[in-house]
Design a protein around this motif. Sequence first.
Motif, PDB file in Angstrom:
ATOM      1  N   THR A 137       0.865  -1.193   0.000  1.00 13.01           N
ATOM      2  CA  THR A 137       0.000   0.000   0.000  1.00 13.01           C
ATOM      3  C   THR A 137       0.897   1.237   0.000  1.00 13.01           C
ATOM      4  O   THR A 137       2.066   1.158   0.389  1.00 13.01           O
ATOM      5  N   ASP A 138       0.336   2.368  -0.428  1.00  8.76           N
ATOM      6  CA  ASP A 138       1.124   3.578  -0.670  1.00  8.76           C
ATOM      7  C   ASP A 138       2.097   3.898   0.469  1.00  8.76           C
ATOM      8  O   ASP A 138       1.687   4.013   1.624  1.00  8.76           O
ATOM      9  N   ALA A 139       3.360   3.988   0.113  1.00  4.49           N
ATOM     10  CA  ALA A 139       4.420   4.308   1.080  1.00  4.49           C
ATOM     11  C   ALA A 139       5.568   4.896   0.278  1.00  4.49           C
ATOM     12  O   ALA A 139       5.660   4.666  -0.928  1.00  4.49           O
ATOM     13  N   PRO A 140       6.454   5.651   0.923  1.00  5.39           N
ATOM     14  CA  PRO A 140       7.608   6.172   0.178  1.00  5.39           C
ATOM     15  C   PRO A 140       8.480   4.998  -0.279  1.00  5.39           C
ATOM     16  O   PRO A 140       8.719   4.070   0.496  1.00  5.39           O
ATOM     17  N   LEU A 141       8.924   5.011  -1.526  1.00  2.00           N
ATOM     18  CA  LEU A 141       9.768   3.932  -2.039  1.00  2.00           C
ATOM     19  C   LEU A 141      11.236   4.305  -1.853  1.00  2.00           C
ATOM     20  O   LEU A 141      11.645   5.412  -2.200  1.00  2.00           O
ATOM     21  N   SER A 142      12.011   3.378  -1.292  1.00  2.00           N
ATOM     22  CA  SER A 142      13.455   3.634  -1.134  1.00  2.00           C
ATOM     23  C   SER A 142      14.115   3.460  -2.500  1.00  2.00           C
ATOM     24  O   SER A 142      13.440   3.188  -3.481  1.00  2.00           O
ATOM     25  N   ASP A 143      15.430   3.561  -2.548  1.00  2.00           N
ATOM     26  CA  ASP A 143      16.071   3.269  -3.832  1.00  2.00           C
ATOM     27  C   ASP A 143      15.970   1.755  -4.047  1.00  2.00           C
ATOM     28  O   ASP A 143      15.870   0.993  -3.079  1.00  2.00           O
ATOM     29  N   PRO A 144      15.963   1.284  -5.306  1.00  2.96           N
ATOM     30  CA  PRO A 144      15.761  -0.146  -5.569  1.00  2.96           C
ATOM     31  C   PRO A 144      16.758  -1.038  -4.833  1.00  2.96           C
ATOM     32  O   PRO A 144      16.392  -2.086  -4.315  1.00  2.96           O
ATOM     33  N   GLY A 145      18.033  -0.589  -4.734  1.00  2.00           N
ATOM     34  CA  GLY A 145      19.038  -1.383  -4.017  1.00  2.00           C
ATOM     35  C   GLY A 145      18.692  -1.531  -2.544  1.00  2.00           C
ATOM     36  O   GLY A 145      18.884  -2.590  -1.937  1.00  2.00           O
ATOM     37  N   GLY A 146      18.133  -0.449  -1.970  1.00  2.00           N
ATOM     38  CA  GLY A 146      17.736  -0.477  -0.551  1.00  2.00           C
ATOM     39  C   GLY A 146      16.621  -1.479  -0.303  1.00  2.00           C
ATOM     40  O   GLY A 146      16.566  -2.125   0.756  1.00  2.00           O
ATOM     41  N   SER A 147      15.739  -1.647  -1.284  1.00  5.45           N
ATOM     42  CA  SER A 147      14.608  -2.573  -1.120  1.00  5.45           C
ATOM     43  C   SER A 147      15.066  -4.021  -0.961  1.00  5.45           C
ATOM     44  O   SER A 147      14.381  -4.818  -0.328  1.00  5.45           O
ATOM     45  N   VAL A 148      16.208  -4.365  -1.580  1.00  2.86           N
ATOM     46  CA  VAL A 148      16.663  -5.764  -1.505  1.00  2.86           C
ATOM     47  C   VAL A 148      17.849  -5.956  -0.550  1.00  2.86           C
ATOM     48  O   VAL A 148      18.429  -7.035  -0.482  1.00  2.86           O
ATOM     49  N   MET A 149      18.145  -4.910   0.223  1.00  2.00           N
ATOM     50  CA  MET A 149      19.232  -4.994   1.212  1.00  2.00           C
ATOM     51  C   MET A 149      18.997  -6.146   2.188  1.00  2.00           C
ATOM     52  O   MET A 149      19.917  -6.895   2.531  1.00  2.00           O
ATOM     53  N   GLY A 150      17.753  -6.302   2.638  1.00  2.76           N
ATOM     54  CA  GLY A 150      17.417  -7.361   3.608  1.00  2.76           C
ATOM     55  C   GLY A 150      17.679  -8.743   3.035  1.00  2.76           C
ATOM     56  O   GLY A 150      18.105  -9.662   3.755  1.00  2.76           O
ATOM     57  N   VAL A 151      17.441  -8.897   1.727  1.00  2.00           N
ATOM     58  CA  VAL A 151      17.660 -10.199   1.080  1.00  2.00           C
ATOM     59  C   VAL A 151      19.159 -10.511   1.062  1.00  2.00           C
ATOM     60  O   VAL A 151      19.579 -11.634   1.364  1.00  2.00           O
TER      61      VAL A 151
END
Length: 327
Positions: A260-274
């Motif tokens: 649901t609507d939220a600020p999107l981080s940079d794409p690299g940040g989104s997969v940091m946890g992985v």
Amino acid sequence: MSAGATGVGSLPGGDAREAAKTVTGSFEEFPYLAELPARGPGADMIGRSLGLLVDMYAHVEPSGWRISDRPGRDSKRARSWLGEDLDALEEFTQGYAGKLKVQAVGPWTLAAALELHGGEAMLQDPGACRDLAGSLAEGLREHLADVRKRIPGADVVLQLDEPSLAAVLLGRVRSASGYRTYRAVDRQVVEGALRDLFAVHDGEVVVHSCAPEVPFGLLRRAGATAVSFDFSLLTEREDDAIGEAVEGGTKLFAGVVPGTDAPLSDPGGSVMGVRKLWRRLGLAPGTLAESVVVTPSCGLAGASPAYARAVQAHCVRAARSLADNPE
């Protein structure tokens, strides 16, 4: 080898052609058949899957979906919307060759959601659960054949949505009154029903759950080739099960971008946890791209149309970042 990206299933809005256009435009290498629950009962994930059943029918009551003796307008509507969605997808996938995902609700979440004539969930009746799983298997066989006929170049991936699976296994599904819970279903019964259902499809089978405590081990034993989940709900308790699954060849559809609507981080940040998970498990970074598919954390039905489009594009970029910089 690039890490893949795809959607979970639902999108906002009610226009089938617009949805098909968005999905095929965003996920050129892994589109999916979108679901549009905003259209009303029968377009929701439960109603849509009840529309697939063979010789078993349901209708809408104020409390939810209930079993019927004969087909009524609710199940007919579900079938007609599915047809409309397939027509739209077929139009936008002319000449397409590659992976294509279709979703249906799995037998245990359906059994927890579907009411018997008296109003209790089908989950409390083991015989009814068996009939439901058998009817769903028949319906899926027909549905998959139809998809292959319409889009001959598709390598069809079947996703079964099982958000209630953990609750079914742990005896947490509430009764109609809400005052008690149904008895937990034996793990072997659950696993056996899933194994039989997975066997209707000779391609990849993904099980999706955006609830906590996803039973990775059970799903792997039942024959799921991939597990789709909300990455933010993982705890280190699941590390061993995930490590075993990945080493055994199970793919992870990692839901790393909010649904649901939220600020999107940079794409690299989104997969940091992985990447961190991989390091924690001591897995080779080079295996990330072939083991992980990037998705939103759950369906996007509750998102704004603009956010839904942005999230899908973001998933593709995040997957590229994972493939280019696995370390």
